[in-house]
Design an enzyme around this catalytic site. Structure first.
Site, PDB file in Angstrom:
ATOM      1  N   SER A  64      -2.275   6.451   0.690  1.00 55.50           N
ATOM      2  CA  SER A  64      -1.189   5.635   0.647  1.00 55.50           C
ATOM      3  C   SER A  64      -0.747   4.974  -0.593  1.00 55.50           C
ATOM      4  O   SER A  64       0.128   4.574  -0.796  1.00 55.50           O
ATOM      5  CB  SER A  64      -1.214   4.725   1.788  1.00 55.50           C
ATOM      6  OG  SER A  64      -2.252   3.923   1.874  1.00 55.50           O
ATOM      7  N   HIS A 289      -0.470  -2.828   0.150  1.00 54.05           N
ATOM      8  CA  HIS A 289      -0.099  -1.419  -0.532  1.00 54.05           C
ATOM      9  C   HIS A 289       0.656  -1.935  -1.693  1.00 54.05           C
ATOM     10  O   HIS A 289       1.595  -3.001  -1.534  1.00 54.05           O
ATOM     11  CB  HIS A 289       0.571  -0.583   0.320  1.00 54.05           C
ATOM     12  CG  HIS A 289      -0.364  -0.108   1.281  1.00 54.05           C
ATOM     13  ND1 HIS A 289      -0.979  -0.448   2.302  1.00 54.05           N
ATOM     14  CD2 HIS A 289      -0.857   1.387   1.145  1.00 54.05           C
ATOM     15  CE1 HIS A 289      -1.977   0.240   3.045  1.00 54.05           C
ATOM     16  NE2 HIS A 289      -1.849   1.451   2.367  1.00 54.05           N
TER      17      HIS A 289
END
Length: 308
Positions: A64, A289
């Site tokens: 990711s 992230h």
């Protein structure tokens, strides 16, 4: 002691994508060559370079951090949380390359050679093929970001969140586990790199580390981890990066450090400066992230290393 709980993300197994990624309730855990490849060239003997040349075949592999979950716009299988503005797409545009992006949230080294099950909000969204299946003998450039899920860093970062300044640091609970998983990861990455080389013998293989997620001593309570744990978590990222660097160089690949370029852009910084999101995102991106600015910055760093 009580630790924060953040609801599971509704995209692409982001909560189980263990890389260092919205409502809030209580609870213990948060689950939630290319210069050579560039095909430019010089005129030789007075012969002009053709205006159009075959585009570089570029394959992007990874988890990711590479796929860019929750960054608009989504592309590919919904369960992979893959963005049209992840670093692979940004880099391909810089290089005018033909991109096959098979990055997928939740990916581990096993998913390089085995299919991966995906889901969104707990709903099964099917499987995706092994990522190495995207490689061919004509692939000229491969980028890879992998390892965070093998070590489980996002899950541990989630478990370490607390709003109690008197809480016991989580470092003692997870330190040995993270160290062992990082050691175990080395041979796994070695096998992946061997697999890439076997399938694409002419490709330049570029492997990134993970970036700077939280500055020294953190910024509690803006990001709800104690100073000791902030240093433990980023130290674990750095140790994983070191393993990635060792294996990449041993296999003749190019390692790209993302920590140093990320200084001043961690989750403690203002919304306009940060490249990665904290426990509660301020941009359209997954918690813990990279956001769109981070993905674009990573593409710039990789492109700089490649000379493109």
């Amino acid at each position: 002691m009580k630790r924060l709980f953040y609801g599971r993300l509704s995209t692409a197994r982001v909560a189980t994508d263990r890389t260092p990624g919205s409502g809030v309730a209580t609870g213990r855990m948060v689950r939630g060559a290319v210069g050579a490849i560039a095909l430019a060239g010089a005129a030789l003997g007075g012969t002009a370079v053709p205006a159009a040349a075959a585009a570089t075949e570029y394959v992007a592999l990874g988890d990711s951090m590479a796929s860019g979950p929750l960054i608009p716009d989504i592309t590919g299988p919904i369960g992979c949380g893959r963005s049209t503005h992840n670093y692979a797409h940004e880099l391909a545009a810089r290089l005018s390359a033909t991109l096959r992006d098979v990055t997928c949230s939740g990916a581990k080294t096993t998913h390089m050679t085995q299919s991966q099950s995906t889901s969104v909000g707990g709903v099964d969204t099917g499987t995706v093929p092994p990522q190495l299946d995207a490689l061919t003998a004509s692939t000229a450039l491969v980028t890879l970001t992998i390892g965070g899920n093998d070590v489980g860093l996002v899950g541990i970062a989630q478990d370490c969140a607390t709003l109690d300044p008197t809480a016991t640091p989580c470092k003692g609970e997870f330190e040995d586990q993270v160290a062992q998983r990082t050691r175990d990861f080395g041979p796994k990455l070695s096998a992946v790199l061997d697999g890439i080389r076997a399938r694409s013998p002419k490709a330049r293989i570029v492997v990134t580390g993970y970036g700077l997620y939280i500055k020294q001593n953190g910024c509690w309570p803006v990001q709800p981890v104690l100073p000791t744990d902030a240093n433990f978590l980023q130290g674990s990222v750095n140790a994983l990066n070191d393993m990635i660097r060792q294996q990449t160089t041993a296999h003749g690949g190019t390692y790209v450090d993302l920590v140093a370029p990320s200084a001043g852009h961690d989750a403690c910084q203002s919304a306009s400066k940060r490249w990665v999101e904290g426990y509660v995102p301020v941009h359209s991106a997954a918690p813990l992230h990279p956001n769109a600015a981070g993905e674009a910055a990573y593409a710039g760093v990789i492109g700089g290393v490649l000379g493109g």
